[in-house]
Enzyme design. Structure first.
Site, mmCIF file in Angstrom:
data_model
loop_
_atom_site.group_PDB
_atom_site.id
_atom_site.type_symbol
_atom_site.label_atom_id
_atom_site.label_comp_id
_atom_site.label_asym_id
_atom_site.label_seq_id
_atom_site.Cartn_x
_atom_site.Cartn_y
_atom_site.Cartn_z
ATOM 1 C CB ALA A 154 -4.734 13.244 1.113
ATOM 2 C CE1 TYR A 155 1.580 7.885 -1.652
ATOM 3 C CE2 TYR A 155 0.473 6.765 -3.248
ATOM 4 C CZ TYR A 155 1.530 6.980 -2.682
ATOM 5 O OH TYR A 155 2.526 6.598 -3.204
#
Length: 246
Positions: A154-155
């Site tokens: 996600a990052y």
């Protein structure tokens, strides 16, 4: 009341964080008047302002949520009111929540989106509108867009978006004499990076680079100062500052 300054003016978003603080200190030493943005830690921002002024520098603090458009509009307005203009914007604000994609809570994905994507977009929008000719916008990505470490899905997705909007904005500002680049650090010894990691994991990451150490916030600040100052022929690029991490 506008205070005209003969110095170039830099606004550092996330200026109280690990890398942000080093960027503030480096640019102040390079002769910039600095506006130190904070999201919640006003006391830390004000302490940094006092330290810079005590060393004969020029500094102010400005607060607001980087993902809130009205708040950021006011931040840019306040800096221009105080110093008379803005030459450099550095956006170091970001959050990192780690999880395998299969088990990621979507509320965490939304938090990452708000700060890393929406926040960067808003800051970039107002930077494009307000930076003076000869200036620079510097966003922050991550070297994990190349290394693809597990749990960073996600990052990294958010930082890939940062890179894309940065490269497109550089082309959209044709004729403005404003450079737009992204800095993509490798593992760096900041609270954001160290939080939740075991000593063993930290040492493994430190040994992953040929230089056999973690990056320091000052390493990223050196690159920012280069892009903010003499590096006028670097534009629309992502600079991977990671000590040779593959």
């Amino acid at each position: 009341m506008t205070k005209q300054t003969t110095k170039r003016v830099a606004l550092i978003i996330g200026g109280t964080g690990g890398i942000g603080k080093s960027v503030v200190e480096k640019l102040a030493k390079e002769g910039f008047a600095v506006a130190i943005h904070y999201a919640s830690n006003q006391g830390k921002a004000n302490d940094l302002v006092k330290a810079i002024i005590n060393q004969d520098g020029e500094a102010i603090s400005v607060g607001g949520d980087s993902s809130n458009e009205e708040a950021m509009k006011e931040v840019f307005h306040s800096v221009e009111e105080h110093f008379g203009g803005i030459d450099v914007v550095v956006n170091t604000a970001g959050i990192m929540l780690l999880s395998p994609i299969a088990s990621l809570e979507l509320t965490d994905l939304d938090k990452i989106y708000q700060t890393n994507i929406r926040g960067t977009f808003i800051v970039s929008k107002y930077a494009a509108q307000n930076i003076r000719s000869g200036g620079a916008l510097i966003n922050f990505s991550t070297s994990v867009t190349k290394t693809q470490f597990p749990t960073y899905g996600a990052y990294v997705a958010s930082k890939a978006a940062v890179e894309s909007m940065t490269l497109i904005l550089a082309r959209e500002l044709r004729g403005k004499d404003i450079t737009v680049n992204a800095v993509a650090p490798g593992p760096t010894a900041t609270p954001l990076f160290l939080d939740g990691k075991t000593e063993e994991a930290i040492q493994q990451l430190a040994q992953a680079t040929p230089l056999e150490r973690l990056g320091q916030p000052e390493d990223s600040a050196e690159i920012v100062a280069f892009l903010a100052g003499p590096a006028r022929w670097i534009n629309g690029q992502v600079l991977f500052t990671n000590g040779g991490l593959a």
